[in-house]
Design a protein around this motif. Structure first.
Motif, PDB file in Angstrom:
ATOM      1  N   GLN A   1      15.495 138.879  29.637  1.00  0.00           N
ATOM      2  CA  GLN A   1      15.151 137.851  30.614  1.00  0.00           C
ATOM      3  C   GLN A   1      16.291 137.705  31.610  1.00  0.00           C
ATOM      4  O   GLN A   1      17.458 137.640  31.247  1.00  0.00           O
ATOM      5  CB  GLN A   1      14.905 136.516  29.918  1.00  0.00           C
TER       6      GLN A   1
ATOM      7  N   ALA B   1      10.404 143.444  23.675  1.00  0.00           N
ATOM      8  CA  ALA B   1      10.997 142.398  24.501  1.00  0.00           C
ATOM      9  C   ALA B   1      11.882 143.017  25.584  1.00  0.00           C
ATOM     10  O   ALA B   1      12.631 143.956  25.316  1.00  0.00           O
ATOM     11  CB  ALA B   1      11.816 141.450  23.635  1.00  0.00           C
TER      12      ALA B   1
ATOM     13  N   ASP C   1      10.042 135.248  24.516  1.00  0.00           N
ATOM     14  CA  ASP C   1      11.410 134.838  24.221  1.00  0.00           C
ATOM     15  C   ASP C   1      12.201 134.731  25.525  1.00  0.00           C
ATOM     16  O   ASP C   1      11.762 135.210  26.571  1.00  0.00           O
ATOM     17  CB  ASP C   1      12.083 135.856  23.287  1.00  0.00           C
TER      18      ASP C   1
ATOM     19  N   LEU D   1       6.645 139.907  20.600  1.00  0.00           N
ATOM     20  CA  LEU D   1       8.068 140.108  20.837  1.00  0.00           C
ATOM     21  C   LEU D   1       8.497 139.745  22.265  1.00  0.00           C
ATOM     22  O   LEU D   1       9.673 139.496  22.525  1.00  0.00           O
ATOM     23  CB  LEU D   1       8.460 141.570  20.568  1.00  0.00           C
ATOM     24  N   SER D   2       7.524 139.725  23.180  1.00  0.00           N
ATOM     25  CA  SER D   2       7.851 139.418  24.571  1.00  0.00           C
ATOM     26  C   SER D   2       7.991 137.914  24.805  1.00  0.00           C
ATOM     27  O   SER D   2       8.416 137.490  25.883  1.00  0.00           O
ATOM     28  CB  SER D   2       6.768 139.977  25.506  1.00  0.00           C
TER      29      SER D   2
ATOM     30  N   ARG E   1       8.244 129.183  21.088  1.00  0.00           N
ATOM     31  CA  ARG E   1       7.971 130.317  21.978  1.00  0.00           C
ATOM     32  C   ARG E   1       6.480 130.496  22.246  1.00  0.00           C
ATOM     33  O   ARG E   1       6.099 131.182  23.199  1.00  0.00           O
ATOM     34  CB  ARG E   1       8.574 131.591  21.390  1.00  0.00           C
TER      35      ARG E   1
END
Length: 231
Positions: A68, A65, A230, A227-228, A175
């Protein structure tokens, strides 16, 4: 021990020993209260090759991740498509709108356009989008599979993409709305097939493949890129 670093976590109700490898490569060994340390260490060493493969996957294959960003022009993903964030100030109340081209955050004049303001606003919007889209896809596949849940809901799971309950309720991780549509459909089919098959038996996977022939690709996508998904 012998090159492997792990934490032993004893759980009162556990009757077996298992290994949990976290995305950051932390290793936990879940064990019953009375399991001897020597037996635990020996068992872990017997799984060393498997552990090393999982650690390699986390370090070299799995997408980690990335933080963001929350500002005008930042990119946010919806069904694997990137959309830029537009900030509209001077509004009476905070809200998110979407016109298929960009995501707009409407903020009161006194609100700061920062992570503290935007993260909860966008999270709530994503949850609404997920709820609407998941119900549409469940209705679509219920008509195809013949499996109809008693309720479809959205959850904020941290370690699963969906769940199916004995009373027919199914829930999805919000998600998922960031993932490709084909991946979402796989999870929908997966949970619907749990209605007649509350397990991961051969019969269950045969049903999943019947309604989602490319499910292996979707399942692998989640393992690599999950995991990305989010904020």
């Amino acid at each position: 021990m012998n090159g492997l670093s792990y934490q032993i976590v004893r759980r009162p109700r556990r009757t077996t020993t298992s290994i949990v490898i976290h995305p950051d490569n932390r290793i936990e060994v879940l064990a019953p209260p009375g399991a001897p340390l020597s037996s635990i260490h020996s068992w872990v060493q017997s799984k060393k090759s498997w552990i090393e493969r999982k650690l390699h996957f986390n370090s070299h294959v799995r997408t980690q991740a990335s933080p963001q960003r929350f500002h005008a022009g930042a990119s946010f993903t919806l069904l694997d498509q990137p959309f830029l964030l537009r900030i509209v100030e001077g509004k009476r109340r905070a809200r998110i709108t979407f016109d298929q081209q960009e995501i707009s955050a409407h903020l009161p004049a006194a609100a700061e356009a920062d992570e503290h303001t935007l993260r909860p606003l966008l999270t709530a919007w994503y949850k609404r989008q997920a709820g609407e889209y998941m119900r549409q896809r469940v209705a679509h596949y219920a008509g195809i599979t013949g499996y109809t849940p008693s309720l479809v809901g959205i959850k904020s799971y941290r370690s699963r993409w969906g769940s199916c309950h004995a009373d027919g309720r199914i829930y999805f991780n919000w998600r998922l709305i960031m993932a490709p549509a084909a991946v979402v459909d796989y999870v929908v089919v997966h949970e619907l097939c749990h209605l007649p098959h509350p397990n991961h038996s051969r019969a269950f996977w045969q049903q999943v493949e019947r309604f989602c022939p490319d499910y292996r690709d979707a399942r692998n996508w989640l393992k690599v890129h999950g995991l990305s998904l989010d904020l």
